[in-house]
Design a protein around this motif. Structure first.
Motif, PDB file in Angstrom:
ATOM      1  N   HIS A 141       0.863  -1.175   0.000  1.00 14.63           N
ATOM      2  CA  HIS A 141       0.000   0.000   0.000  1.00 14.63           C
ATOM      3  C   HIS A 141       0.900   1.225   0.000  1.00 14.63           C
ATOM      4  N   GLN A 142       0.520   2.258  -0.747  1.00 16.96           N
ATOM      5  CA  GLN A 142       1.438   3.394  -0.903  1.00 16.96           C
ATOM      6  C   GLN A 142       1.420   4.388   0.255  1.00 16.96           C
ATOM      7  N   LYS A 190      -4.244   6.093   4.570  1.00 13.94           N
ATOM      8  CA  LYS A 190      -5.491   6.058   3.795  1.00 13.94           C
ATOM      9  C   LYS A 190      -6.008   4.642   3.531  1.00 13.94           C
ATOM     10  N   GLY A 191      -7.274   4.564   3.145  1.00 15.10           N
ATOM     11  CA  GLY A 191      -7.852   3.274   2.803  1.00 15.10           C
ATOM     12  C   GLY A 191      -7.455   2.836   1.409  1.00 15.10           C
ATOM     13  N   ILE A 192      -7.535   3.771   0.466  1.00 11.12           N
ATOM     14  CA  ILE A 192      -7.275   3.442  -0.936  1.00 11.12           C
ATOM     15  C   ILE A 192      -5.863   3.857  -1.343  1.00 11.12           C
ATOM     16  N   SER A 193      -5.165   2.919  -1.954  1.00 12.05           N
ATOM     17  CA  SER A 193      -3.820   3.172  -2.455  1.00 12.05           C
ATOM     18  C   SER A 193      -3.884   3.285  -3.978  1.00 12.05           C
ATOM     19  N   ALA A 243      -4.500  -1.065  -4.154  1.00 11.54           N
ATOM     20  CA  ALA A 243      -4.735  -1.762  -2.883  1.00 11.54           C
ATOM     21  C   ALA A 243      -5.746  -1.008  -2.025  1.00 11.54           C
ATOM     22  N   ILE A 244      -6.409  -1.741  -1.140  1.00  9.07           N
ATOM     23  CA  ILE A 244      -7.259  -1.109  -0.133  1.00  9.07           C
ATOM     24  C   ILE A 244      -6.986  -1.743   1.229  1.00  9.07           C
ATOM     25  N   ILE A 265      -7.113  -5.828  -7.112  1.00  4.25           N
ATOM     26  CA  ILE A 265      -6.845  -4.974  -5.951  1.00  4.25           C
ATOM     27  C   ILE A 265      -6.330  -5.839  -4.810  1.00  4.25           C
ATOM     28  N   ARG A 266      -5.225  -5.419  -4.219  1.00  3.28           N
ATOM     29  CA  ARG A 266      -4.729  -6.126  -3.036  1.00  3.28           C
ATOM     30  C   ARG A 266      -5.586  -5.714  -1.839  1.00  3.28           C
TER      31      ARG A 266
END
Ligand SMILES: [Zn+2]
Length: 333
Positions: A31-32, A36-39, A53-54, A112-113
């Protein structure tokens, strides 16, 4: 920081890997961000943001986790959310970059991871930290209405995503695979004890199997090998306890139980069989119910749990209902 990011699986990270915090999840390149939730990242070619990723960690009341499928709520900008309660002040927007990126991954059919955190749904969350749970596909997106209205009582629109776990044999374990993994672990333990070095290079598949055994092992270690159903603790001549990790809702078809701590019991080999054939079930009040005659082996009155281990009642209910639907059994008299 120059972090190389990838869509799909990350080399060296297997499904079921644990991380103690978000920083570790980020360092593993899963995850970047560490918050946050969403990457997301810029896609090759047009450079537009696409999600990779999420993190699912109980952030939104409208999230609905069902293990292999889930309904995921998009993101809001910080100012649109009450920091204390997490409640939304206004509707979410599809133009907000996080949501736009996840929507674009849906359109481009990118996997999506999914990373689950300790604050998520109790049936599937790791007891602490974060766990990588593999690749999911976004099946549908829509604008939904939040269960919670805005502070002024008005409707809150949210960006909703339906995700489904990619049906990859690499992401679910058959009993045979589990047995192989146990054997590998035994070989490794022997190798560690002796002079022979076990080769360090392993395939992803083998590492993944070892991870799965590790989940059971964590539960077994917590109980020191003591059976949660009968209290028996079998020791070998070396003083090591011999217990097994039993999945309450079985893995594989047709059950599809998850390989997570809330679905695993530390049991003796006898109770493992009893549980698997429905000879014992655990009632709603956690009392142990014997459905078939047992000789010379008293059970505990209640399921014994300790420490961080939270057995989820949904799995016990599934197990009860599965065996109840199989009707004819010999009750103890
Ligand atoms: Zn037992």
């Amino acid at each position: 920081m120059d972090i190389k990011r990838t869509i799909g699986n990350i080399e060296g990270v297997v499904v079921g890997d644990h991380f103690s915090g978000r920083l570790d999840v980020m360092r593993a390149k899963l995850h970047q961000t560490n918050q946050k939730g969403i990457s997301w990242l810029a896609d090759v070619g047009d450079g537009l943001p696409v999600a990779d990723a999420i993190v699912l960690n109980g952030g939104y009341v409208d999230d609905d986790d069902r293990w292999t499928t889930m309904q995921y709520t998009g993101a809001s900008e910080g100012k649109d959310r009450d920091a204390e309660t997490g409640r939304l002040r206004r509707s979410q927007s599809w133009s907000y970059v996080d949501n736009a990126a996840l929507k674009r991954s849906y359109e481009r059919k990118y996997p999506i991871r999914v990373i689950r955190g300790y604050e998520g749904d109790k049936r599937y969350s790791p007891p602490k930290g974060y766990r990588y749970d593999g690749l999911f596909e976004i099946k549908a997106i829509r604008t939904g209405i939040s269960k919670w209205p805005a502070p002024d009582g008005s409707e809150i629109k949210i960006c909703q995503f339906d995700l489904e776990r990619i049906p990859d044999v690499q992401q679910s374990l058959t009993p045979l695979e589990l047995r192989v993994a146990e054997m590998i672990q035994e070989v490794e333990e022997q190798a560690e004890a002796g002079e022979e070095r076990y080769p360090q290079v392993r395939t992803m598949a083998i590492r993944r199997l070892i991870r799965s055994v590790a989940t059971s092992q964590r539960v077994k270690n917590l109980y020191g090998g003591e059976c949660q159903l009968c209290g028996l603790r079998i020791l070998g001549p070396d003083g090591k306890p011999h217990s097994q990790g039993a999945h309450i809702k079985p893995l594989g078809d047709p059950h599809g139980g998850p390989d997570v701590e809330p679905n695993i019991l530390c049991v003796c080999p006898n109770c493992h069989v009893r549980l698997d054939v429905g000879a014992v079930i655990v009632d709603e009040d956690w009392s142990i119910v014997v459905r078939a005659d047992l000789f010379g082996a008293p059970m505990l009155p209640m399921l014994r749990t300790k420490g961080w281990h939270r057995v989820h009642p949904d799995y016990l209910r599934y197990h009860r209902e599965w065996w109840a639907s199989r009707g004819d059994h010999h009750t103890a008299s």
